[in-house]
Write an enzyme that holds these catalytic residues in place. Structure first.
Site, PDB file in Angstrom:
ATOM      1  CG  HIS A  40      -1.801   1.239   1.271  1.00 44.09           C
ATOM      2  ND1 HIS A  40      -2.804   1.466   0.355  1.00 44.09           N
ATOM      3  CD2 HIS A  40      -1.803   2.319   2.100  1.00 44.09           C
ATOM      4  CE1 HIS A  40      -3.407   2.608   0.629  1.00 44.09           C
ATOM      5  NE2 HIS A  40      -2.810   3.156   1.677  1.00 44.09           N
ATOM      6  CB  SER A  41       0.994   4.284   0.320  1.00 42.44           C
ATOM      7  OG  SER A  41       1.250   5.649   0.146  1.00 42.44           O
ATOM      8  CG  MET A  42       7.411   3.719   0.295  1.00 43.98           C
ATOM      9  SD  MET A  42       8.396   4.182   1.741  1.00 43.98           S
ATOM     10  CE  MET A  42       8.086   2.763   2.819  1.00 43.98           C
ATOM     11  CB  ALA A  70       1.984   0.053  -4.092  1.00 42.16           C
ATOM     12  CB  SER A  98      -3.342  -0.841  -2.246  1.00 39.91           C
ATOM     13  OG  SER A  98      -4.228  -0.015  -1.517  1.00 39.91           O
TER      14      SER A  98
END
Length: 298
Positions: A103-105, A107, A132
């Site tokens: 998720h975010s970083m 990802a 994500s």
């Protein structure tokens, strides 16, 4: 009736124990889901995920340096170095299929690790990559963060709305957590400088997810992950902001479970003698009402 006793937590192999945290042990996993936290996050973000997944899927959360019992470990110089170390730590855990979620970083880091795993001729590539809350790698440009102060970073973290930011309002905890937050955002600020400027494609199926009101990952930026694979691609849009996955954990994991069951059925078919194709397109589950789904296969 008395519920069955939890399995004792047998230690992970030494090479892996430094990097991965396991909230719930699976005695004979058929698949491992390796999860990468967001910037400033920790393995605690995935502490309840095992409750929503099949009993034969083992969740491993990556513990970055500077988190939990690694509070004193040096931070990596950049995303490439971090991805290399996580990839090496995964080696003894690839006795069963592996899928990656970030998720975010996380990802971007999951993608970097997926590229390295796919290039390893000694083991099968990950069965699927779930990303994500992040634009596709070739769209990422966080260079403005290079001049950000601690106050800027705290304001950004707070604006994104994670439940975990409450700890940052406690001065003693904020002082403890800030070195990790600085290191993560420094990694993001230099990400374009540590990876190729064009997207590396793999044969790994990719599922991209985002919130329909995410200020840092618009729907089209998530859709651009389709350029990272020559296999199946699917976009899922959930209601909510950057941390849509916190209130919609069960719905997101329902979608992930559908894909993982398909991937395991595909692997079982291969073991029983069906022809193997390097770039497979596994069946997709019926869309869940909590998310809009846009599937693209190429």
């Amino acid at each position: 009736m008395t519920p069955p006793a939890a399995l004792p937590q047998a230690p992970l192999p030494p090479a892996a124990a430094r990097w991965f945290r396991r909230q719930h042990r699976v005695e004979s996993p058929r698949l491992r889901l390796v999860c990468f936290p967001h910037a400033g996050g920790s393995p605690a973000a995935y502490r309840t995920w095992h409750r929503h997944l099949p009993e034969d899927v083992e969740v491993l959360a990556v513990c970055y340096p500077g988190r939990q019992d690694r509070i004193g470990d040096p931070f990596p110089a950049g995303a490439a170095e971090l991805a290399e170390e996580v990839t090496a730590a995964l080696a003894p855990l690839r006795d069963v299929p592996v899928a990656l979620f970030g998720h975010s970083m996380g990802a971007l880091l999951a993608y970097e690790v997926a590229v390295r795993l796919a290039a390893d001729p000694g083991a099968p590539p990950p069965v699927r990559l779930f990303v994500s809350g992040s634009p596709a790698p070739h769209l990422v440009d966080h260079s403005a963060l290079r001049s950000a102060t601690d106050e800027d970073l705290l304001a950004l973290v707070d604006a994104l709305g994670s439940d975990s930011t409450d700890a940052l309002r406690i001065p003693a905890l904020r002082e403890l957590l800030m070195p990790g937050i600085r290191a993560d955002f420094r990694l993001l600020a230099h990400y374009r400088a540590t990876t190729t400027t064009t997207t590396t494609t793999t044969g790994i199926p990719v599922v991209a997810c985002t919130g329909d009101d995410d200020p840092v990952c618009a729907v089209e930026a998530a859709r651009a992950w389709s350029a990272t694979t020559v296999s199946a691609f699917e976009l899922n849009v959930f209601p909510g902001g950057h941390f849509y996955l916190e209130p919609l954990e069960a719905e997101l994991l329902g979608r992930i479970t559908g894909h993982l069951r398909s991937d395991l059925r595909f692997r079982t078919t291969l073991r029983h003698g069906a022809p193997q194709h390097a770039n497979h397109s596994a069946p997709r589950p019926v869309p869940q009402p909590a998310a809009q789904s846009s599937a693209q296969t190429h």
